[in-house]
Design an enzyme around this catalytic site. Structure first.
Site, mmCIF file in Angstrom:
data_model
loop_
_atom_site.group_PDB
_atom_site.id
_atom_site.type_symbol
_atom_site.label_atom_id
_atom_site.label_comp_id
_atom_site.label_asym_id
_atom_site.label_seq_id
_atom_site.Cartn_x
_atom_site.Cartn_y
_atom_site.Cartn_z
ATOM 1 N N CYS A 1 0.865 -1.178 0.000
ATOM 2 C CA CYS A 1 0.000 0.000 0.000
ATOM 3 C C CYS A 1 0.904 1.233 0.000
ATOM 4 O O CYS A 1 2.120 1.117 -0.157
ATOM 5 C CB CYS A 1 -0.955 -0.012 1.197
ATOM 6 S SG CYS A 1 -0.114 -0.083 2.798
ATOM 7 N N THR A 2 0.351 2.410 0.177
ATOM 8 C CA THR A 2 1.123 3.642 0.012
ATOM 9 C C THR A 2 2.264 3.749 1.016
ATOM 10 O O THR A 2 3.419 3.920 0.650
ATOM 11 C CB THR A 2 0.207 4.871 0.126
ATOM 12 O OG1 THR A 2 -0.881 4.733 -0.789
ATOM 13 C CG2 THR A 2 0.977 6.140 -0.193
#
Length: 305
Positions: A176-177
């Site tokens: 994810c980010t």
């Protein structure tokens, strides 16, 4: 040049409300803008400071909170002020998954450095899953990654339940980010009986910071929740802008499409809003234009998450 700090940490805050006031006061005193979320499970957010020293003071304050001495954060820069003001909010979860039994403090997947990640996701027995929202995945992801097409992170458990049979006898690699969603999603999969679960330590942001572009398996840009909208290798600002109607990323050339009306619609949302809603958007654009004429910053331009 502004210093941007993305951070999260899972720990136990008995009374998050007691933390909220002093943290907000410090941020306001130092000219910090952005958004910080506090819950019983910890802290999450992204903030920007006018100087590195201002961010240092916030980091030191957070490190003094219960269980936060070793919390990690990621720094980058922005040419313009990426947020309109500071918000320190109390929430039920610092990243909403809606699974009360998920606890990243108990167990998470195996962490992988950027170098290890490249080797892992290139293996034929590994399924790579992007845990971000669909509009984030739309502008960039890792080569060969599976897009669950989930509008929100809360939708991920349902997607997994419907698709888990696809991954029989596979090792699972998730990203994810910044890493926070994977802390929860890997714990969730482990609770579902998945044994070999891995995730990218520090998330895409750390990967783009450390991995040379010529060795990278990342394709496209990475969506970020501030006025930069997207970033690329070396954490440089990307080309994307934000549709202020639907809050999805668009490219400069998308503004030449017939569906685009500044602040009212883009090609992704032109059919999503009725005329009453679009008229309210047009009025907001007028107010923003007036603010610019007066040399003020209109808060409707910000995107906090």
């Amino acid at each position: 040049m502004f210093t941007v700090c993305a951070l999260y940490h899972f720990t136990r805050f008995e009374t998050p409300a007691d933390i909220q006031g002093p943290l907000l006061d410090l941020c306001q005193a130092e000219g910090i803008t952005g958004s910080l979320l506090l819950a019983h499970e910890g802290i999450n957010g992204t903030v920007a400071g006018p100087t590195p020293a201002a961010i240092d003071k916030v980091v030191a304050h957070i490190r003094a909170l219960p269980g936060c001495a070793d919390f990690e954060f990621k720094l980058s820069t922005a040419q313009d002020q990426p947020f309109g003001k500071i918000k320190v909010r109390l929430k039920k979860e610092i990243v909403t998954m809606g699974q009360p039994n998920v606890d990243p403090r108990a167990a998470v997947g195996n962490y992988c450095s950027p170098e290890e990640w490249n080797e892992l996701i290139s293996a034929p027995d590994v399924a790579v899953i992007d845990t971000r929202n669909d509009y984030e995945v739309g502008i960039g992801t890792f080569k060969g990654a599976i897009d669950p097409k989930t509008p929100t992170f809360r939708d991920f458990p349902k997607w997994w339940e419907e698709n888990k049979d696809r991954f029989h006898n596979k090792r699972i690699a998730m990203f994810c980010t910044g890493g926070i969603r994977c802390e929860k999603s890997t714990n969730y999969l482990m609770q579902q009986g998945v044994e070999d679960v891995f995730h990218l330590k520090g998330g895409i942001l750390k990967y783009l910071e450390e991995m040379p572009e010529e060795k990278s398996l990342w394709e496209g840009e990475c969506f970020v929740f501030d006025q930069r909208v997207s970033i690329g290798h070396g954490l440089t600002e990307g080309p994307h802008e934000l549709c202020h109607a639907c809050r999805r990323p668009i490219l400069p050339e998308d503004k030449n499409r017939p569906e685009f009306e500044m602040g009212v619609s883009c090609h992704q949302c032109v059919d999503e809003f009725d005329e009453d809603r679009k008229e309210r958007f047009r009025e907001r654009q007028k107010q923003m234009a007036l603010s610019r004429e007066r040399g003020e910053r209109h808060l409707g331009r910000t995107r906090l998450a």
